[in-house]
Design an enzyme around this catalytic site. Structure first.
Site, PDB file in Angstrom:
ATOM      1  N   CYS A 108      -7.232  -3.308  -7.647  1.00  0.00           N
ATOM      2  CA  CYS A 108      -6.316  -4.452  -7.654  1.00  0.00           C
ATOM      3  C   CYS A 108      -6.587  -5.397  -8.824  1.00  0.00           C
ATOM      4  O   CYS A 108      -5.661  -5.945  -9.424  1.00  0.00           O
ATOM      5  CB  CYS A 108      -6.374  -5.196  -6.325  1.00  0.00           C
ATOM      6  SG  CYS A 108      -7.987  -5.886  -5.901  1.00  0.00           S
ATOM      7  N   HIS A 233      -9.891  -9.113  -2.500  1.00  0.00           N
ATOM      8  CA  HIS A 233      -8.573  -8.749  -3.019  1.00  0.00           C
ATOM      9  C   HIS A 233      -8.122  -9.792  -4.043  1.00  0.00           C
ATOM     10  O   HIS A 233      -8.629 -10.926  -4.056  1.00  0.00           O
ATOM     11  CB  HIS A 233      -7.564  -8.662  -1.878  1.00  0.00           C
ATOM     12  CG  HIS A 233      -6.265  -7.998  -2.252  1.00  0.00           C
ATOM     13  ND1 HIS A 233      -6.185  -6.908  -3.084  1.00  0.00           N
ATOM     14  CD2 HIS A 233      -4.974  -8.296  -1.900  1.00  0.00           C
ATOM     15  CE1 HIS A 233      -4.920  -6.543  -3.220  1.00  0.00           C
ATOM     16  NE2 HIS A 233      -4.165  -7.364  -2.519  1.00  0.00           N
ATOM     17  N   ASP A 252       1.748  -8.610  -5.319  1.00  0.00           N
ATOM     18  CA  ASP A 252       0.558  -7.973  -4.752  1.00  0.00           C
ATOM     19  C   ASP A 252       0.545  -6.516  -5.202  1.00  0.00           C
ATOM     20  O   ASP A 252       1.475  -5.767  -4.904  1.00  0.00           O
ATOM     21  CB  ASP A 252       0.606  -8.055  -3.226  1.00  0.00           C
ATOM     22  CG  ASP A 252      -0.688  -7.616  -2.559  1.00  0.00           C
ATOM     23  OD1 ASP A 252      -1.370  -6.723  -3.103  1.00  0.00           O
ATOM     24  OD2 ASP A 252      -1.020  -8.151  -1.486  1.00  0.00           O
TER      25      ASP A 252
END
Length: 305
Positions: A108, A233, A252
């Site tokens: 991520c 995250h 996201d």
């Protein structure tokens, strides 16, 4: 500004939001797949990419930097929210890059870095960009190692054993800082180290982000997106919704948004209440003059409150 210790927020996630796809590893079993489905999947990806290129071409936006794992942009988000006067967005050229089966669970940070770079590429030529396209994950890993060799973030380099290429090591805010520094981009880090509202939410974070996007008073703030890290995250903040219930608008990397299908604004909204799930947040941002000065090799952060 005195250097503050940068807290590592790349550990286990406290965010169990069901709206995001799982970031955990996949099973180790193998499965035989015929060439037919694989070929059809490849064709669908090509058609989706062509749809996006056509969308940008109609609006006079260059498409040379597009890749198969990006699914959406702030320009498309703007088209989705034309009737929403309360919405302010960042640079319309910012692209959403998704994690893939090869980096789901650890990639991520790199994907959010790609989103930020996609915006930077439309402001000015990035002096040390290896290609004319947004760098792939392995290229970003190489840039990170090169920045360490140049003396950036020695403590962080030690923690990761000075090695990132070919690994699945998670990266966070300081590593994004180093990658951007290697590209000649100066960035800044803001550390929201504790909740500031009585219910345990991060109201100071929201106030800071709202101020960032409302500084110009225009729908497109002509600002770069924000890299936002919390435990386990990271996401990219591309705007704010200033309606009665103020929300951040986020890309996201673990949420796939397919072009041409039904897309709802709610998919991008992060309300204040959901920040209760994380103890700390960090924001990385770049100024309009981010190319004018070299980034300091010792990383400092602004701490709020």
């Amino acid at each position: 500004m005195q250097p503050q210790k940068i807290v590592d927020l790349t550990g286990d996630s406290e965010d169990n939001d069901s709206s995001t796809q799982p970031r955990g590893g996949r099973g180790s079993g193998t499965e035989e797949v015929s060439q037919g489905p694989l070929l059809e999947k490849s064709k669908r990806k090509h058609r989706r990419l062509q749809q996006i290129k056509n969308f940008f071409h109609e609006r006079g936006i260059a498409t040379g930097h597009l890749s198969d794992n990006h699914r959406f942009s702030t320009s498309q988000l703007s088209a989705l929210t034309q009737a929403e006067q309360s919405i302010l967005l960042c640079n319309p050229s910012t692209l959403l890059f998704n994690t893939t089966i090869s980096d789901r669970g650890w990639g991520c940070g790199y994907r959010n870095c790609q989103m930020l770079i996609s915006s930077l590429m439309h402001q000015a030529p990035v002096s040390r960009m290896p290609t004319e396209t947004v760098p792939q994950v392995r290229q970003l890993q190489e840039m990170l190692e090169l920045s360490w060799r140049d003396g950036y973030d020695r403590d962080g380099a030690d923690q990761l054993d000075h090695r990132a290429m070919g690994t699945r090591k998670w990266i966070g805010t300081t590593e994004i800082y180093c990658i951007l520094a290697h590209l000649g981009v100066r960035s800044h880090i803001v550390d929201f180290h504790c909740a500031t509202a009585a219910d345990g939410s991060h109201s100071a974070l929201f106030s800071w982000v709202v101020d960032y996007f409302t500084a110009t008073g225009e729908r497109f703030a002509n600002k770069h997106p924000l890299y936002m890290q919390h435990q386990g995250h990271s996401r990219t903040v591309v705007g704010v919704d200033l309606s009665d219930d103020v929300c951040l608008l986020v890309f996201d990397p673990d949420v796939d948004v397919a072009p041409g299908g039904p897309v709802k604004l709610s998919k991008f909204k992060l309300p204040l209440g959901r920040t209760r799930r994380s103890k700390q947040f960090q924001i990385l941002y770049v100024d309009d003059d981010c190319f004018s000065q070299a980034a300091p090799k010792q990383i400092a952060s602004q701490r709020i409150p």
